[in-house]
Design an enzyme around this catalytic site. Structure first.
Site, PDB file in Angstrom:
ATOM      1  N   ASN A 199       0.654  -1.082   0.110  1.00 21.31           N
ATOM      2  CA  ASN A 199      -0.009   0.036  -0.089  1.00 21.31           C
ATOM      3  C   ASN A 199       0.859   1.137   0.004  1.00 21.31           C
ATOM      4  O   ASN A 199       0.273   2.516  -0.349  1.00 21.31           O
ATOM      5  CB  ASN A 199      -1.125  -0.054   1.236  1.00 21.31           C
ATOM      6  CG  ASN A 199      -0.226  -0.341   2.435  1.00 21.31           C
ATOM      7  OD1 ASN A 199       0.367  -1.157   2.758  1.00 21.31           O
ATOM      8  ND2 ASN A 199      -0.360   0.843   3.518  1.00 21.31           N
ATOM      9  N   THR A 217     -26.226  -8.717  11.315  1.00 20.97           N
ATOM     10  CA  THR A 217     -27.239  -8.271  10.216  1.00 20.97           C
ATOM     11  C   THR A 217     -26.200  -7.668   9.108  1.00 20.97           C
ATOM     12  O   THR A 217     -25.365  -6.788   9.392  1.00 20.97           O
ATOM     13  CB  THR A 217     -28.045  -7.248  10.603  1.00 20.97           C
ATOM     14  OG1 THR A 217     -29.037  -7.848  11.520  1.00 20.97           O
ATOM     15  CG2 THR A 217     -28.969  -6.737   9.539  1.00 20.97           C
ATOM     16  N   CYS A 227      -3.399   4.817   7.544  1.00 20.84           N
ATOM     17  CA  CYS A 227      -3.617   3.964   8.910  1.00 20.84           C
ATOM     18  C   CYS A 227      -2.609   4.325   9.660  1.00 20.84           C
ATOM     19  O   CYS A 227      -2.802   4.229  10.808  1.00 20.84           O
ATOM     20  CB  CYS A 227      -3.832   2.540   8.787  1.00 20.84           C
ATOM     21  SG  CYS A 227      -5.399   2.217   7.666  1.00 20.84           S
TER      22      CYS A 227
END
Length: 376
Positions: free
Chosen positions: A151, A239, A323
């Site tokens: 990355n 969910t 990050c």
């Protein structure tokens, strides 16, 4: 002031089609995919259509795809789940020294838990040294994790060769590939290559943030991180975020690797040509890197200083992985770069919507930055 966004490895703009799909799922097709009534079934159908699109992009079956909240959760799910699943066979876990922080930090936590964590070194191009990796592989190795594309530098790892080496030296070990930066940019064939787990994410390919996926090879086992539902084979219960998943599928549907690749290669070549005319710039990415990413250093100017100077001109780049939040790059350190080059590194990352005008604005900003900011 015009915006020249060149930080696409951090995140991309959501495409109109993906955004509209998410809106439709939130306002019209908003049933719970687990509900047994008509609206639930309709929402489930959209989720399964997205699962099929992502599976097709990986040459896999929909049953091999599990959705997560993103690449970080996907990587954590594999690192901890696979290590736990095989802990009776051994304790050695191997990751490359240039992994994304969601793998690197997970590996450090596994070490805290008593696993024998080893870091495979890379060469000056940021590519895993296969001889060194081979020496680390033993009969006690249970998991190897090496990313497909780095990355920060765009370095491409020899995924298929690594898979073959693991199969030869540690046939019982699982092989995980973080393909977040590679997905929909280069062809990925986890089944053909012998990969057990592969992680991908939506927001690097013009999908929304908050959704990713894990490819799980038939027969590969994970101990789940979460409990409390029957969804997704109980590997990732809860969910499903149907709006984000459906939008992810739409982004994959729009992806065109050959067409986008042609645009990006031309843009990359133009950018490298322009950068080569600046004496104070050195390119850190290898020549073989994915053309979507160029990592450079500007001598004498700290990364954050140059980043904010460029921002004043409407040019947006990154000082390292998003990050990392500005911390010194352990990726560049693993490649053997000097502290000065690491401290002055800048990552430029393209998408299919970028143009030469964006590159020209970048080059102009770097030149004015050198003239006004460089230490004398």
């Amino acid at each position: 002031m015009s915006i020249h966004y060149l930080d696409n490895s951090a995140t991309t703009a959501v495409s109109e089609a993906a955004a509209q799909k998410a809106l439709c799922m939130m306002t019209e097709n908003f049933g719970n995919p687990s509900s047994l009534h008509k609206m639930g079934i309709s929402a489930e159908l959209s989720v399964e259509q997205a699962r099929e699109l992502i599976a097709d992009a990986l040459g896999a079956s929909p049953k091999n795809i599990i959705f997560t909240s993103g690449g970080t959760e996907a990587n954590n799910t594999v690192l901890f789940g696979a290590a736990q699943a095989l802990k009776r066979r051994g304790s050695r876990v191997i990751v490359s020294s240039v992994e994304h922080s969601s793998v690197y930090e997970s590996a450090k936590r596994l070490a805290d838990l008593g696993y024998d964590v080893q870091y495979a070194p890379v060469n000056s191009d940021g590519v895993v040294d296969l001889t060194e990796l081979s020496a680390l592989l033993t009969e006690k190795t249970i998991l190897v994790s090496v990313m497909a594309v780095n990355n920060e530098t765009g370095s491409i790892q020899p995924t298929e060769a690594i898979a073959k080496l693991i199969k030869k030296r540690s046939p019982e070990a699982f092989f995980h590939v973080d393909a977040v930066q590679a997905f929909c940019k280069i062809p990925l064939k986890p089944i053909k290559w012998g990969v057990d787990f592969m992680t991908v994410s939506a927001h690097k390919i013009h999908g929304p943030k908050g959704v990713g996926a894990v490819f799980i090879r038939d027969g590969a086992r994970l101990i789940p991180l979460l409990y409390g539902g029957e969804q997704q084979r109980r590997i990732r219960p809860g969910t499903e975020s149907a709006p984000l998943i459906a939008a992810f599928g739409e982004a994959v549907r729009e992806a065109d690797i050959p067409a986008s690749g042609t645009v990006i290669r031309e843009l990359n070549a133009y950018a490298l040509q322009q950068l080569s005319g600046i004496d104070e710039v050195v390119v850190n990415s290898p020549a073989s890197a994915l053309p979507y990413i160029i990592n450079i250093s500007v001598k004498g100017i700290r990364s954050e200083t140059m980043l904010h100077h460029l921002e004043e001109s409407g040019v947006y780049v990154s000082s390292s992985s998003a990050c990392a939040k500005g911390k010194r790059s352990y990726v560049l350190a693993a490649m053997g770069l000097s502290d000065d080059r690491i401290d002055s590194s800048v990552r430029i990352s393209f998408c299919k919507h970028n143009t030469k005008d964006d590159v020209d604005a970048l080059i102009g900003g770097i030149r004015t930055g050198i003239a006004g900011l460089q230490k004398k």
